[in-house]
Write an enzyme that holds these catalytic residues in place. Structure first.
Site, PDB file in Angstrom:
ATOM      1  N   ARG A  82      -0.390  16.303   2.472  1.00 38.18           N
ATOM      2  CA  ARG A  82       0.613  16.913   3.263  1.00 38.18           C
ATOM      3  C   ARG A  82       1.653  17.775   2.663  1.00 38.18           C
ATOM      4  O   ARG A  82       1.969  17.674   1.838  1.00 38.18           O
ATOM      5  CB  ARG A  82       1.381  15.617   3.830  1.00 38.18           C
ATOM      6  CG  ARG A  82       2.739  16.142   4.744  1.00 38.18           C
ATOM      7  CD  ARG A  82       2.428  15.810   6.264  1.00 38.18           C
ATOM      8  NE  ARG A  82       3.442  16.150   7.053  1.00 38.18           N
ATOM      9  CZ  ARG A  82       4.161  15.496   7.785  1.00 38.18           C
ATOM     10  NH1 ARG A  82       4.000  14.213   7.821  1.00 38.18           N
ATOM     11  NH2 ARG A  82       5.261  15.774   8.639  1.00 38.18           N
ATOM     12  N   ARG A  91      -0.740  18.778  10.282  1.00 39.69           N
ATOM     13  CA  ARG A  91      -0.536  18.147   9.078  1.00 39.69           C
ATOM     14  C   ARG A  91      -1.826  17.133   8.902  1.00 39.69           C
ATOM     15  O   ARG A  91      -2.463  16.533   9.982  1.00 39.69           O
ATOM     16  CB  ARG A  91       0.718  17.300   9.264  1.00 39.69           C
ATOM     17  CG  ARG A  91       0.729  16.193  10.156  1.00 39.69           C
ATOM     18  CD  ARG A  91       0.961  16.300  11.626  1.00 39.69           C
ATOM     19  NE  ARG A  91       2.135  17.231  11.933  1.00 39.69           N
ATOM     20  CZ  ARG A  91       3.401  16.566  12.123  1.00 39.69           C
ATOM     21  NH1 ARG A  91       3.507  15.417  12.095  1.00 39.69           N
ATOM     22  NH2 ARG A  91       4.202  17.361  12.254  1.00 39.69           N
ATOM     23  N   ASP A  94       0.344  12.030   9.186  1.00 37.95           N
ATOM     24  CA  ASP A  94       1.734  11.601   9.699  1.00 37.95           C
ATOM     25  C   ASP A  94       1.875  10.162   9.624  1.00 37.95           C
ATOM     26  O   ASP A  94       1.062   9.585  10.452  1.00 37.95           O
ATOM     27  CB  ASP A  94       2.039  12.255  10.935  1.00 37.95           C
ATOM     28  CG  ASP A  94       3.527  12.306  11.333  1.00 37.95           C
ATOM     29  OD1 ASP A  94       4.357  12.359  10.411  1.00 37.95           O
ATOM     30  OD2 ASP A  94       3.829  12.425  12.486  1.00 37.95           O
ATOM     31  N   ASP A  96       4.422   7.354  10.624  1.00 36.65           N
ATOM     32  CA  ASP A  96       6.023   6.918  11.360  1.00 36.65           C
ATOM     33  C   ASP A  96       5.976   5.335  11.635  1.00 36.65           C
ATOM     34  O   ASP A  96       5.239   4.768  12.192  1.00 36.65           O
ATOM     35  CB  ASP A  96       5.877   7.559  12.567  1.00 36.65           C
ATOM     36  CG  ASP A  96       6.099   9.110  12.884  1.00 36.65           C
ATOM     37  OD1 ASP A  96       6.494   9.615  11.835  1.00 36.65           O
ATOM     38  OD2 ASP A  96       5.713   9.854  13.601  1.00 36.65           O
TER      39      ASP A  96
END
Ligand code: ROI
Length: 161
Positions: A82, A91, A94, A96
């Site tokens: 990344r 990207r 990711d 989260d």
């Protein structure tokens, strides 16, 4: 132990392979067990002009503290190439933190529940595969209400092979 849901997304460098590697890395985190992975879904980027995304959700049971987990997730993102060139940019990976037990977290680096869950079909539908039917977020909203308000549009469930 707390149940944690992680949203995963990639739109570069073989996205499905990026998610498979991420799942592998999540399974090796200390004090953590991988409890489940949703199907993978493809969808257009919310921002025009980017490649399509592949998204999925993973469930973890962990005794890591929230910021420890955040650091570990950022290390996995970095390991998988990344590059933080622009906010919202394409990207390779990711990760989260969507939900962390029944905690409400409001710190500069980390807000939980994730603030865009309700707008994102590519988060809600895979989350619903793993979460109990009657799940409530720490702020009191029910997953089923969020799903009812967020149509399954533009999502394509892909075979995991
Ligand atoms: N769009 C989709 N479909 N999936 C994502 O994970 C995603 N992530 C982003 C933006 C650029 C907002 N769009 C996305 O950060």
């Amino acid at each position: 132990m707390e149940r944690i849901y992680i949203g995963m997304g990639s739109n570069l460098a073989d996205p499905a392979e990026q998610l498979r590697s991420a799942v592998e890395a999540l399974g090796q985190l200390p004090q953590t067990t991988l409890a489940g992975v949703s199907a993978f879904y493809q969808s257009d980027s919310l921002l025009p002009g980017q490649p399509r995304y592949t998204n999925a959700v993973a469930a973890l049971d962990s005794s890591l503290a929230p910021i420890e987990l955040l650091d570990a997730l950022q290390a996995i993102e970095n390991d998988q190439g990344r590059e933080r060139l622009e906010r919202w940019g394409p990207r390779t990976l990711d990760l989260d933190i969507l939900l962390f037990g029944d905690r409400l977290i409001d710190e500069p680096r980390l807000k939980v529940p994730h603030y865009q869950i309700q707008e994102r079909a590519f988060v809600l539908y895979p989350l619903a595969e793993l979460a109990p039917q009657d799940l409530r977020l720490a702020d009191g909203r029910s997953l089923s209400d969020l799903l009812a308000a967020c149509p399954f549009v533009g999502l394509e469930r892909i075979p995991t092979d």
